[in-house]
Design a protein around this motif. Structure first.
Motif, mmCIF file in Angstrom:
data_model
loop_
_atom_site.group_PDB
_atom_site.id
_atom_site.type_symbol
_atom_site.label_atom_id
_atom_site.label_comp_id
_atom_site.label_asym_id
_atom_site.label_seq_id
_atom_site.Cartn_x
_atom_site.Cartn_y
_atom_site.Cartn_z
ATOM 1 N N LYS A 1 0.849 -1.195 0.000
ATOM 2 C CA LYS A 1 0.000 0.000 0.000
ATOM 3 C C LYS A 1 0.881 1.239 0.000
ATOM 4 O O LYS A 1 1.683 1.440 0.914
ATOM 5 C CB LYS A 1 -0.935 0.005 1.204
ATOM 6 N N ILE B 1 0.709 5.287 0.085
ATOM 7 C CA ILE B 1 -0.187 6.377 0.467
ATOM 8 C C ILE B 1 0.455 7.688 0.026
ATOM 9 O O ILE B 1 1.526 8.057 0.515
ATOM 10 C CB ILE B 1 -0.438 6.368 1.977
ATOM 11 N N VAL C 1 -4.115 8.420 7.387
ATOM 12 C CA VAL C 1 -2.905 7.652 7.060
ATOM 13 C C VAL C 1 -2.814 6.437 7.967
ATOM 14 O O VAL C 1 -2.526 5.320 7.517
ATOM 15 C CB VAL C 1 -1.647 8.531 7.166
ATOM 16 N N LYS D 1 -2.753 2.544 6.799
ATOM 17 C CA LYS D 1 -1.609 1.695 7.132
ATOM 18 C C LYS D 1 -2.035 0.435 7.871
ATOM 19 O O LYS D 1 -1.417 -0.624 7.716
ATOM 20 C CB LYS D 1 -0.585 2.492 7.956
ATOM 21 N N LYS D 2 -3.103 0.526 8.653
ATOM 22 C CA LYS D 2 -3.598 -0.654 9.359
ATOM 23 C C LYS D 2 -4.106 -1.722 8.391
ATOM 24 O O LYS D 2 -4.160 -2.903 8.744
ATOM 25 C CB LYS D 2 -4.720 -0.253 10.322
ATOM 26 N N ASN E 1 3.607 -1.076 3.744
ATOM 27 C CA ASN E 1 3.122 0.221 3.294
ATOM 28 C C ASN E 1 4.242 1.241 3.260
ATOM 29 O O ASN E 1 5.302 1.051 3.854
ATOM 30 C CB ASN E 1 1.972 0.698 4.184
ATOM 31 N N VAL F 1 4.540 5.810 2.897
ATOM 32 C CA VAL F 1 3.885 7.106 2.726
ATOM 33 C C VAL F 1 4.822 8.012 1.938
ATOM 34 O O VAL F 1 5.991 8.187 2.313
ATOM 35 C CB VAL F 1 3.545 7.745 4.086
ATOM 36 N N GLY G 1 4.141 10.112 9.387
ATOM 37 C CA GLY G 1 4.829 8.931 8.878
ATOM 38 C C GLY G 1 5.343 9.047 7.459
ATOM 39 O O GLY G 1 5.658 8.034 6.824
ATOM 40 N N ASP H 1 -4.709 6.380 -2.307
ATOM 41 C CA ASP H 1 -4.511 5.052 -1.743
ATOM 42 C C ASP H 1 -4.202 4.111 -2.898
ATOM 43 O O ASP H 1 -5.076 3.762 -3.682
ATOM 44 C CB ASP H 1 -5.794 4.645 -1.004
#
Length: 339
Positions: free
Chosen positions: A44, A46, A85, A89-90, A95, A97, A127, A335
């Motif tokens: 992922k 972001i 964010v 991230k969860k 992931n 950023v 992050g 995303d």
């Protein structure tokens, strides 16, 4: 391309670009390497851009022009960004950023009065990991940008400026900690040394696969920043700089390449949905850059125009790749699920 809107923070979802990791080996190590590289997994990413030290919500925002003003939620700012964010991230422990520049400069007083140290401190805690350099990062010159990257107090008249290094008032380190993320700019070169002012790219490894993030500043920066801000610097062509780095990255076994570029475009229609790409950004600077990119580039995160879009644009070979932009002021996140 599947897209969705997540909660009130106006978060767009971009369909994944497929980053294909290739490799080989011999003897006993080849089986383990083959297993790692042939088992698909998702990362992922972001993305955002043009934060401009907007620590507080700048107001309301709608997903597109059809959303009535009274129905638009308050969005943006450090707290909204941090919450969303964290939510994204969860969803996947793999992931990263990333930002596409103008994180500082042209900032509200709450950040600008303190030399944009609050902008950096909030992004550290949100992050952010890799961030391209935008034109506004040069508003106060390259030496000040390097201070914000590396830390330390703003010195005025031989002493620490009273508006610098105020972390004790808000619970952040003193002296100013500097950016925990890496500002990247491959195409901004010191005329004195011939070397990039900041690193050209950053690398993060996911399940043994290296992904490179190349940072790029718009070539036209000297035309929109005061001469003192860009003194001693050369701004080279964006696409040519990216393409020249491909052999270097390939030599390191890197096949998955993301470009973070502070340049953008606009949708040409009237709806301007944050997940749309009306007109395919026709005639824009970012579309022109993408059309020149080597086929090794898999994904482009853009900015500068404060527009929101989610596009598939053709590269130099005609293959379409994902190109995103996330408005500004922390109002939108992109995303990106990359397989």
């Amino acid at each position: 391309m599947k897209k969705s809107l997540i909660a009130a923070a106006v978060v767009s979802t971009l369909a994944a670009a497929v980053l294909v990791a290739c490799g080989g080996g011999s003897g006993g190590s080849s089986a383990a390497l083959e297993t790692t590289l042939t088992t698909p997994f998702t990362v992922k990413m972001i993305g955002f851009n043009d934060y401009h030290g907007t620590l507080e919500s700048p107001g309301t925002f709608g997903q597109n022009s059809s959303v009535a003003a009274a129905s638009r939620p308050a969005v943006g700012g450090a707290d909204f960004m941090a919450a969303h964010v964290a939510l994204l991230k969860k969803q996947n422990p793999l992931n990263v950023v990333v930002g596409a520049g103008d994180s500082i400069g042209a900032s509200p007083l709450i950040s600008s009065l303190f030399f944009d140290e609050p902008s950096v401190e909030t992004l550290n805690r949100i992050g952010l990991e890799f961030n391209s350099v935008g034109n506004h990062e040069f508003d106060k010159g390259s030496a000040e940008l390097l201070r914000l990257q590396n830390g330390g107090c703003k010195i005025t008249g031989g002493v620490t400026d009273p508006n610098s290094c105020r972390g004790a008032a808000v619970g952040t380190p003193v002296p100013f900690e500097g950016a925990k993320f890496k500002w990247l700019s491959a195409n901004v070169v010191s005329t004195a040394t011939g070397a990039p002012l900041l690193p050209a790219y950053g690398i993060k490894t996911f399940n043994g696969v290296k992904v490179a993030f190349i940072g790029m500043t718009l070539k036209a920066t000297p035309a929109i920043v005061t001469p003192s801000g860009v003194a001693g610097l050369e701004f080279r062509d964006e696409a040519a700089t990216v393409n020249a780095l491909i052999p270097e990255l390939r030599a390191q076994g890197i096949e998955s390449i993301v470009v973070l570029v502070h340049e953008g475009g606009f949708q040409t229609g009237t709806l301007a949905d944050i997940n749309g790409c009306e007109g395919n950004l026709g005639g824009s600077a970012i579309a022109s850059i993408v059309r020149q990119l080597d086929n090794a580039v898999d994904l482009v995160v853009s900015g500068h125009t404060h527009a929101a879009y989610s596009c598939m644009l053709p590269n130099a070979t005609g293959r379409t790749i994902s190109v995103s932009s996330a408005s500004s002021f922390g109002r939108v996140l992109t995303d990106i699920d990359v397989t």
